[in-house]
Design an enzyme around this catalytic site. Structure first.
Site, PDB file in Angstrom:
ATOM      1  N   SER A  56       0.798  -1.228   0.000  1.00  0.00           N
ATOM      2  CA  SER A  56       0.000   0.000   0.000  1.00  0.00           C
ATOM      3  C   SER A  56       0.829   1.275   0.000  1.00  0.00           C
ATOM      4  O   SER A  56       0.311   2.346  -0.305  1.00  0.00           O
ATOM      5  CB  SER A  56      -0.963   0.015   1.194  1.00  0.00           C
ATOM      6  OG  SER A  56      -0.243   0.123   2.401  1.00  0.00           O
ATOM      7  N   HIS A  96       1.065   4.299   6.841  1.00  0.00           N
ATOM      8  CA  HIS A  96       0.524   5.160   5.785  1.00  0.00           C
ATOM      9  C   HIS A  96       0.962   6.600   5.993  1.00  0.00           C
ATOM     10  O   HIS A  96       1.468   6.968   7.049  1.00  0.00           O
ATOM     11  CB  HIS A  96      -0.997   5.070   5.731  1.00  0.00           C
ATOM     12  CG  HIS A  96      -1.499   3.832   5.041  1.00  0.00           C
ATOM     13  ND1 HIS A  96      -2.817   3.483   5.014  1.00  0.00           N
ATOM     14  CD2 HIS A  96      -0.851   2.862   4.345  1.00  0.00           C
ATOM     15  CE1 HIS A  96      -2.967   2.346   4.344  1.00  0.00           C
ATOM     16  NE2 HIS A  96      -1.779   1.947   3.934  1.00  0.00           N
ATOM     17  N   ASP A 124      -7.993   6.371   4.387  1.00  0.00           N
ATOM     18  CA  ASP A 124      -8.072   5.219   5.302  1.00  0.00           C
ATOM     19  C   ASP A 124      -9.318   5.163   6.178  1.00  0.00           C
ATOM     20  O   ASP A 124      -9.392   4.317   7.075  1.00  0.00           O
ATOM     21  CB  ASP A 124      -6.836   5.212   6.218  1.00  0.00           C
ATOM     22  CG  ASP A 124      -5.569   4.863   5.479  1.00  0.00           C
ATOM     23  OD1 ASP A 124      -5.653   4.322   4.359  1.00  0.00           O
ATOM     24  OD2 ASP A 124      -4.486   5.130   6.018  1.00  0.00           O
TER      25      ASP A 124
END
Length: 181
Positions: A56, A96, A124
């Site tokens: 990701s 992230h 998210d």
């Protein structure tokens, strides 16, 4: 054949030698735990080293990259910064990038933020706990400060293939018990 010779070496040891080897193994394990706890204190993070488990964050980080984290209370979160956070109900932390900040002008000067994986098409919010729209500092495990590419693949293989993990641990244990230096 080789396994038999290892067992023969263990059988030839007297009780004192065997106890010494077991204690040596215990000291190695306790030293590793002390180093980990020391890193926790120095970095301010409950997990000073993490492995990237998904794609990701590509191209910034790839699956298997080892990240070094810090989490100092007095450093404000900034847009563009890469954070590792935990979400209620999930055991595995997520790596992230901070996408947006939301600052409340209340007495606590609360700062909330939104994250997104570089390789993901949406933010998210779908990963957060039900009803949660923003993360706060209490959700952060750490902030990425450096990395080693692909070093964490060993950890991924050990988790995905438990037999491999037990074989590696057994080999290490046997080596410590048999090695007489």
């Amino acid at each position: 054949m080789m396994l038999q010779s290892i067992f023969d070496d263990v059988r030839r040891m007297n009780k004192r030698q065997f106890l010494y080897q077991v204690l040596s193994f215990g000291m190695i394990v306790s030293s590793a735990l002390m180093i980990w706890k020391g890193l926790m204190v120095i970095t301010g993070s409950e997990s000073p080293i993490v492995v990237v488990l998904s794609g990701s964050m590509e191209p910034a980080f790839h699956r298997g990259d080892l990240l070094f984290l810090t989490n100092y209370e007095d450093e404000p979160v900034r847009v563009g910064e890469i954070v590792v956070f935990k979400v209620e109900g999930r055991d595995i932390p997520i790596v992230h990038r901070v996408l947006k900040l939301h600052e409340k002008g209340d007495q606590n000067n609360t700062v909330k933020f939104l994250t997104k994986g570089d390789n993901n098409s949406v933010d998210d919010r779908g990963l957060y706990a039900p009803g949660q729209l923003w993360l706060t500092h209490k959700d952060v495990v750490g902030r990425a400060r450096g990395f080693l590419p692909y070093v964490g693949m060993v950890t991924i293989y050990m988790n995905e293939y438990p037999k491999f993990k037990y074989a590696v641990l057994a080999c290490l244990g046997l080596y410590v018990l048999v090695h007489r230096e």
